[in-house]
Design an enzyme around this catalytic site. Structure first.
Site, short mmCIF file in Angstrom:
data_model
loop_
_atom_site.label_atom_id
_atom_site.label_comp_id
_atom_site.label_asym_id
_atom_site.label_seq_id
_atom_site.Cartn_x
_atom_site.Cartn_y
_atom_site.Cartn_z
N ASP A 35 0.86 -1.18 0.00
CA ASP A 35 0.00 0.00 0.00
C ASP A 35 0.90 1.23 0.00
O ASP A 35 1.69 1.42 0.92
CB ASP A 35 -0.91 -0.02 1.24
CG ASP A 35 -1.95 1.09 1.17
OD1 ASP A 35 -1.66 2.15 0.57
OD2 ASP A 35 -3.05 0.88 1.70
N LEU A 36 0.77 2.04 -1.04
CA LEU A 36 1.68 3.17 -1.20
C LEU A 36 1.53 4.23 -0.11
O LEU A 36 2.41 5.08 0.04
CB LEU A 36 1.45 3.83 -2.56
CG LEU A 36 1.94 3.06 -3.77
CD1 LEU A 36 1.52 3.77 -5.04
CD2 LEU A 36 3.45 2.90 -3.75
N THR A 61 -6.09 8.34 -8.55
CA THR A 61 -6.63 8.96 -9.77
C THR A 61 -8.13 9.30 -9.70
O THR A 61 -8.71 9.69 -10.70
CB THR A 61 -6.39 8.05 -11.00
OG1 THR A 61 -6.89 6.74 -10.71
CG2 THR A 61 -4.93 7.96 -11.36
N TYR A 124 -6.47 16.70 -6.80
CA TYR A 124 -5.71 15.72 -7.59
C TYR A 124 -4.54 16.40 -8.31
O TYR A 124 -3.38 15.97 -8.18
CB TYR A 124 -6.64 15.02 -8.58
CG TYR A 124 -5.92 14.21 -9.64
CD1 TYR A 124 -5.31 13.00 -9.34
CD2 TYR A 124 -5.84 14.68 -10.96
CE1 TYR A 124 -4.64 12.27 -10.33
CE2 TYR A 124 -5.18 13.96 -11.94
CZ TYR A 124 -4.58 12.75 -11.62
OH TYR A 124 -3.92 12.04 -12.59
N1 LIG Z 1 -6.29 8.23 -16.32
C1 LIG Z 1 -6.09 9.44 -16.85
O1 LIG Z 1 -6.92 9.97 -17.56
C2 LIG Z 1 -4.79 10.17 -16.58
C3 LIG Z 1 -4.63 11.46 -17.12
C4 LIG Z 1 -3.43 12.13 -16.90
C5 LIG Z 1 -2.43 11.55 -16.16
N2 LIG Z 1 -2.62 10.29 -15.63
C6 LIG Z 1 -1.53 9.72 -14.84
O2 LIG Z 1 -1.05 8.59 -15.54
C7 LIG Z 1 -0.62 7.58 -14.62
C8 LIG Z 1 -1.31 6.27 -14.96
O3 LIG Z 1 -2.71 6.46 -14.88
P1 LIG Z 1 -3.73 5.24 -15.04
O4 LIG Z 1 -4.90 5.76 -15.80
O5 LIG Z 1 -3.03 4.04 -15.50
O6 LIG Z 1 -4.19 5.07 -13.52
P2 LIG Z 1 -5.11 3.92 -12.90
O7 LIG Z 1 -5.63 3.03 -13.95
O8 LIG Z 1 -6.07 4.61 -11.99
O9 LIG Z 1 -4.06 3.10 -12.04
C9 LIG Z 1 -3.51 3.61 -10.87
C10 LIG Z 1 -2.99 2.43 -10.07
O10 LIG Z 1 -2.52 2.95 -8.81
C11 LIG Z 1 -2.86 2.02 -7.82
N3 LIG Z 1 -3.01 2.61 -6.51
C12 LIG Z 1 -3.82 3.61 -6.13
N4 LIG Z 1 -3.71 3.81 -4.81
C13 LIG Z 1 -2.82 2.91 -4.35
C14 LIG Z 1 -2.29 2.60 -3.07
N5 LIG Z 1 -2.66 3.26 -1.96
N6 LIG Z 1 -1.37 1.61 -2.96
C15 LIG Z 1 -0.99 0.90 -4.06
N7 LIG Z 1 -1.45 1.14 -5.29
C16 LIG Z 1 -2.37 2.14 -5.44
C17 LIG Z 1 -4.22 1.47 -8.25
O11 LIG Z 1 -4.42 0.23 -7.62
P3 LIG Z 1 -5.81 -0.57 -7.77
O12 LIG Z 1 -5.77 -1.16 -9.15
O13 LIG Z 1 -5.74 -1.58 -6.70
O14 LIG Z 1 -6.88 0.45 -7.57
C18 LIG Z 1 -4.06 1.38 -9.76
O15 LIG Z 1 -3.61 0.11 -10.16
C19 LIG Z 1 -0.92 8.14 -13.23
O16 LIG Z 1 0.23 8.76 -12.74
C20 LIG Z 1 -1.98 9.20 -13.49
O17 LIG Z 1 -1.95 10.21 -12.50
C21 LIG Z 1 -3.77 9.59 -15.84
#
Ligand SMILES: NC(=O)c1ccc[n+]([C@@H]2O[C@H](COP(=O)([O-])OP(=O)(O)OC[C@H]3O[C@@H](n4cnc5c(N)ncnc54)[C@H](OP(=O)(O)O)[C@@H]3O)[C@@H](O)[C@H]2O)c1
Length: 292
Positions: A35-36, A61, A124
């Site tokens: 857990d981060l 996110t 966020y």
């Molecule tokens: N999605 C977008 O539209 C978007 C836009 C701009 C930038 N970004 C950035 O791009 C990157 C990748 O985004 P993404 O869409 O792939 O995100 P995502 O699908 O929401 O994945 C985030 C991951 O972080 C994990 N996580 C969250 N809280 C945690 C905790 N306390 N301990 C351990 N793991 C944790 C989640 O685990 P679980 O699977 O267990 O929930 C999930 O697997 C991120 O840095 C995000 O900020 C995303």
């Protein structure tokens, strides 16, 4: 090369599990492993594993929920990346981290470059910006890759939401005043992995020389409304759609806890020039992503 990948079950982390193994031994970490918000555990695992490369795709996110869970969002998006960057420096590893277009307020009216003034409108965005600052302070050979509107064909992405809505409603109303660059998670993982592969021989030195913030997203930009129309046009099972009318709407028609920037497209030419890689057009990529 030993690679630690954080966020293995997220949209981007999932794709990296396909693209990284060719580059080295991959240790993928998800919420079940660690857990981060346990910052000591983050430090401990990296001290123990001593990787050559750390890729952090994990993040808090939930943009609206972050408004009421600010402390947790700050821990995961700001403190944890700072600890990863410091651990990377201590074990001479490269650190690659993802940030967001939501560090901007969306008032510029044309695609943002890396040097443009940040001014997040929500918790966020503030937490991700704080994370960038912590990495810059603690890090050595790091890349902060700001991306936008990430989607995949797995899970609860905008693409899957639109496909689902179109199967249940005859009329869809989609906001036309939010504009950015849709980015396929697979493209993001593949282009990052290509960049790593190209610099593989001397990764630490070549990233140290180029360290900093880069924009990395689908080329071009569009509104959510136009994006939704293209999603429906690319739907491989169009006959299942019951939607007949797609209407443009305004963000104000759908009040949310967190304010969002209206125009947050990213200018990615710095990444393209620095690493000699061309980013594909967002709409071409959407067609590929949705091809059967
Ligand atoms: N999605 C977008 O539209 C978007 C836009 C701009 C930038 N970004 C950035 O791009 C990157 C990748 O985004 P993404 O869409 O792939 O995100 P995502 O699908 O929401 O994945 C985030 C991951 O972080 C994990 N996580 C969250 N809280 C945690 C905790 N306390 N301990 C351990 N793991 C944790 C989640 O685990 P679980 O699977 O267990 O929930 C999930 O697997 C991120 O840095 C995000 O900020 C995303």
């Amino acid at each position: 090369m030993k690679i630690v990948l954080f966020g293995k079950n997220g949209q981007l982390g999932w794709e990296f599990q396909r693209t990284l193994p060719i580059l080295g031994e991959v240790i993928s970490v998800g919420r079940d492993d660690l857990d981060l918000s346990d910052l000591n555990a983050v430090q401990h695992i990296l001290e123990e594993l001593k990787p050559n490369l750390i890729i952090n795709t994990s993040a808090y996110t939930e943009v609206d929920l972050a408004e009421t869970e600010a402390e947790l969002a700050m821990n995961i998006n700001a403190q944890a990346p700072g600890i990863m960057a410091e651990a990377a420096r201590k074990c001479s590893a490269v650190f690659i981290h993802y940030s967001t277009d939501y560090v901007f307020d969306g008032k510029r009216g044309s695609p943002y470059s890396e040097g443009d003034l940040t001014n997040p409108l929500n918790v966020y965005g503030s937490s991700k910006l704080k994370g960038e600052g912590n990495i810059k302070q603690a890090g050595d050979a790091y890349l902060i890759l700001r991306t936008s509107w990430v989607y995949s064909l797995r899970g609860n992405s905008f693409v899957n939401k639109v496909l689902g809505w179109a199967r249940k409603n005859e009329t869809l109303r989609i906001v036309s005043d939010q504009i950015s660059s849709p980015t396929w998670a697979r493209m993001l993982a593949e282009i990052t992995s290509s960049m790593i592969a190209q610099n593989h021989a001397d990764l630490l030195e070549s990233i140290r020389e180029r360290r900093g913030v880069y924009h990395l997203a689908g080329n071009g930009y569009t509104s959510r409304y136009e994006w939704a129309k293209q999603i429906l046009a690319n739907d491989p099972n169009r006959t299942e759609q019951v939607a007949r009318v797609i209407e443009p709407a305004l963000s104000d028609d759908f009040p949310t806890l967190a304010a969002r920037p209206l125009f947050s497209a990213l200018n990615c030419s710095r990444f393209e020039k620095t690493f000699g890689l061309q980013l594909p057009d967002w709409s071409h990529t959407l067609g590929l992503a949705m091809a059967k």
